[in-house]
Design an enzyme around this catalytic site. Structure first.
Site, mmCIF file in Angstrom:
data_model
loop_
_atom_site.group_PDB
_atom_site.id
_atom_site.type_symbol
_atom_site.label_atom_id
_atom_site.label_comp_id
_atom_site.label_asym_id
_atom_site.label_seq_id
_atom_site.Cartn_x
_atom_site.Cartn_y
_atom_site.Cartn_z
ATOM 1 N N HIS A 1 0.839 -1.209 0.000
ATOM 2 C CA HIS A 1 0.000 0.000 0.000
ATOM 3 C C HIS A 1 0.869 1.252 0.000
ATOM 4 C CE1 HIS A 1 -3.812 -1.815 0.426
ATOM 5 N NE2 HIS A 1 -3.668 -2.252 1.660
ATOM 6 N N GLU B 1 -3.436 -12.923 -24.050
ATOM 7 C CA GLU B 1 -2.582 -13.029 -22.863
ATOM 8 C C GLU B 1 -2.426 -14.465 -22.378
ATOM 9 O OE1 GLU B 1 -4.237 -10.568 -19.737
ATOM 10 O OE2 GLU B 1 -6.288 -11.116 -20.235
ATOM 11 N N ASP C 1 0.264 -11.093 -18.232
ATOM 12 C CA ASP C 1 -0.189 -12.479 -18.109
ATOM 13 C C ASP C 1 0.456 -13.382 -19.140
ATOM 14 O OD1 ASP C 1 -1.929 -12.761 -15.885
ATOM 15 O OD2 ASP C 1 -3.273 -11.354 -16.886
ATOM 16 N N CYS D 1 -0.717 -3.775 -23.999
ATOM 17 C CA CYS D 1 -1.073 -2.991 -22.818
ATOM 18 C C CYS D 1 -0.476 -3.520 -21.514
ATOM 19 C CB CYS D 1 -2.588 -2.873 -22.699
ATOM 20 S SG CYS D 1 -3.401 -4.455 -22.477
HETATM 21 C C1 PEP Z 1 -1.792 -7.935 -18.798
HETATM 22 O O1 PEP Z 1 -2.025 -9.076 -18.387
HETATM 23 O O2 PEP Z 1 -0.753 -7.624 -19.424
HETATM 24 C C2 PEP Z 1 -2.732 -6.837 -18.538
HETATM 25 C C3 PEP Z 1 -2.556 -5.654 -19.055
HETATM 26 O O3 PEP Z 1 -3.771 -7.090 -17.729
HETATM 27 P P1 PEP Z 1 -3.681 -7.184 -16.126
HETATM 28 O O4 PEP Z 1 -2.345 -6.677 -15.693
HETATM 29 O O5 PEP Z 1 -4.823 -6.365 -15.647
HETATM 30 O O6 PEP Z 1 -3.870 -8.657 -15.894
HETATM 31 MG MG MG Z 2 -3.977 -9.676 -17.802
#
Ligand code: PEP
Ligand code: MG
Length: 599
Positions: A199, A441, A465, A512
């Protein structure tokens, strides 16, 4: 303070969690535990007096937390739910009623009775397998400590009362502590414990104050008033620096600030390479409140709106109307740029108390993301309705997380079609041409990307992921953190495969995951031909700047060489060499760290 060898400790090294350099006086914040003594109560009058004393301590705790909430700086309001959790703990019957009953039944003092309640709660938490929920015991302990301090009549110094410019030094800072930091005064903090995702670390980043955690012995080596230099980029803490060190760090600090503001000033410019190739740079957000900051940092849209927050923050499930208002506002603020709303990714380490979830041996491989939504259809439909209804108020597109094969995608699209039919019947407006994509992913999605591509408008590669599942490493496990390698040849090949499929099918491919915000990854992602990067808004100015210095053609040629390299280290070294002097400059200015700092 001396080291075991008798030398004065001059330098400590911890986990750098929030960048920036500060030079200032230490302020030790005592968060040592209150000593609890046993006392037997001899008569009924003492018993009822003790119950009243406990109730008063609870009331005082509630008032203190409410005061912290009221004074919470704007930037971290979104974390107020942690304090709401603390208020809920103060209402919990295992915490309150059980303690009162123990005082009455066993005729013992409030402190001892509360200690017994906490031990019982700890036993319950110890049986929980899910690591995230298990760790929430710290919130219970933190609230108990506050009540115990109230019982002992000990003043707990709230951090908003600190009036001088200081660097806080503590064994540990609770959410209530970090929520009450007065950013006008507190320059930053260092703690003995904590990790990158604690946190305190998250709060420091939101507050934009430098912080180093996990120093282990900071409170032993630093006294109140000791002069410190804290480097939130490298994790270094210098105790009692000499004049040369002060001058050196002051210069670094000035350079960093100058350099950072020069980059931010240019963040509205497009990320266009020297040979004219443009990459869309968008922001990842989790909250509506982050959209304006994203725009200010130069985001050309929201590439990933993670939607779990509404489901995690309270024990009640969010209503369709609440979601609709939220999505609509995000779309309106970012318009005409697009926002990509990702449907719910619950499960794994994101557990909502509002939905019953089965205990799973391997949550990351269990009922997570789209699998969860396909099982909880009512909940899924309500989110889809909210997204569709909001879609007429801006430029909304949507994507499904963790798709592993076509059937899941078809099932999700079928539910989407049913929801559209319902809206149609009800005469409610929605964008009939809303773009629908998938997150790539799971490695199997890469393998069948050509099949998926026929059914979607875009791909967004979630490398967080994808790396976890392709390299078989738990992304939250610190023991295998060193294996989290975006430069692993397998990962580069997987991304390459998806981009190629996207190009052939003529659909756009975004990325992303955290990789998108890593400056060293930028030339690789450019060379691979990624159309869009979506990243933490604070990284946008740097990534845009880097792309503006690169050549697409050259990055493509480099990629051919990179594909002949055999290990992640070789790839990393190649890129570091290639990107000098820019990377060296950013590193030197304290804006990125090129050292592997796993924690
Ligand atoms: C990812 O898995 O790269 C992603 C952007 O999603 P999250 O981090 O929310 O699992
Ligand atoms: Mg993800």
């Amino acid at each position: 303070m001396k080291s075991p060898q008798g030398n004065k400790v001059k330098k400590l090294r911890g986990i750098a969690v929030s960048p920036g350099i500060i030079i200032g006086k230490a302020r030790l914040v005592d968060r040592s535990r209150v000593k609890i003594l046993y006392q037997y109560l001899v008569n009924e009058q003492q018993v009822s007096g003790e119950v009243d004393r406990f109730k008063d301590a609870l009331v005082a705790a509630k008032e203190q937390i409410a005061a912290v909430k009221n004074k919470m700086p704007e930037q971290i309001r979104k974390h107020a739910f942690i304090l709401d959790t603390h208020l809920m703990i103060l209402e919990d019957s295992m915490f309150c009623n059980a303690t009162i009953q123990t005082i009455r039944k066993e005729k013992i003092n409030a402190e001892w009775a509360l200690k017994k309640s906490i031990q019982n709660i700890e036993k319950l938490f110890a049986q929980i397998e899910d690591r995230y929920i298990k760790e929430r015991i710290v919130d219970v302990q933190c609230v108990a400590e506050r009540v115990l301090r109230n019982l002992a009549g000990k003043e707990q110094e709230d951090l908003f009362e600190i009036k001088e410019r200081v660097i806080i030094v503590a064994h540990e800072l609770s959410p209530a502590d970090t929520s009450s930091i007065n950013i006008g005064k507190v320059m930053g903090f260092i703690t003995n414990v904590g990790g990158r995702t604690s946190h305190a670390a998250i709060m420091a980043q939101s507050l934009k104050i430098p912080a180093v955690v996990g120093l282990e012995t900071a409170t032993h080596h630093v006294h109140d008033g000791t002069l410190l230099i804290v480097d939130g980029q490298t994790g270094e803490v210098i105790i009692d620096p000499d004049d040369d060190e002060i001058i050196h760090y002051q210069e670094r600090q000035i350079q960093r600030e100058r350099y950072e503001s020069s980059i931010i000033r240019l963040s509205h410019l497009p990320a266009e390479t020297v040979d004219g190739v443009r990459v869309a740079v968008k922001a990842n957000i989790e909250l509506l409140e982050e959209v304006v900051a994203a725009k200010d940092n130069g985001a050309e849209g929201i590439g990933l709106y993670r939607t779990e927050y509404h489901y995690l923050r309270s024990s009640n499930l969010p209503k369709e109307e609440e979601l609709f208002e939220d999505y609509r506002e995000v779309a309106e603020i970012i318009a005409p740029d697009p926002v990509t709303i990702r449907t719910l990714d619950l499960g794994g380490d994101r557990v909502s108390s509002g939905v019953s979830q089965i205990k799973e041996a391997n949550p990351a491989l269990g009922l997570r993301a789209i699998r969860f939504s396909l099982k909880e259809k009512t909940l899924f439909k309500s989110q889809l309705r909210a997204i569709l209804r909001a879609s007429v108020f801006g430029n909304i597109q949507m994507m499904f997380p963790m798709i592993s094969g076509l059937q899941e995608l078809l099932d999700a699209k079928e539910i989407l079609r049913l929801v559209m039919d319902d809206l149609e019947k009800e005469g409610l407006e929605y964008d009939r041409h809303i773009k629908v994509g998938v997150m790539v992913e799971v490695p199997s999605a890469v393998t069948v990307a050509d099949i998926l591509a026929r059914h979607v408008d875009f791909f967004s590669i979630g490398t967080n992921d994808l790396i976890q599942y392709a390299l078989a490493i738990d992304r939250g496990n610190e023991h295998v953190a060193y294996m989290y390698q975006p430069f692993h040849p397998a990962i580069l090949r997987l991304i390459h495969q998806v981009v190629e499929v996207g190009r052939k099918a003529d659909i756009s491919v975004a990325l992303c995951g955290e990789m998108a915000g890593d400056p060293l990854c930028a030339p690789i992602l450019l060379g691979l031909g990624i159309d869009e990067l979506s990243l933490n808004a604070t990284r946008i100015p740097i990534i845009k700047k880097i792309i503006r210095t690169l050549s697409f053609q050259e990055s493509k040629k480099d990629l051919e060489k990179i594909f002949h390299l055999e290990t992640a280290t070789q790839v990393r070294d190649f890129i570091k060499k290639k990107m000098q002097p820019l990377i060296g400059e950013l590193d030197q200015k304290g804006l990125i760290s090129t050292t592997n700092n796993h924690a």
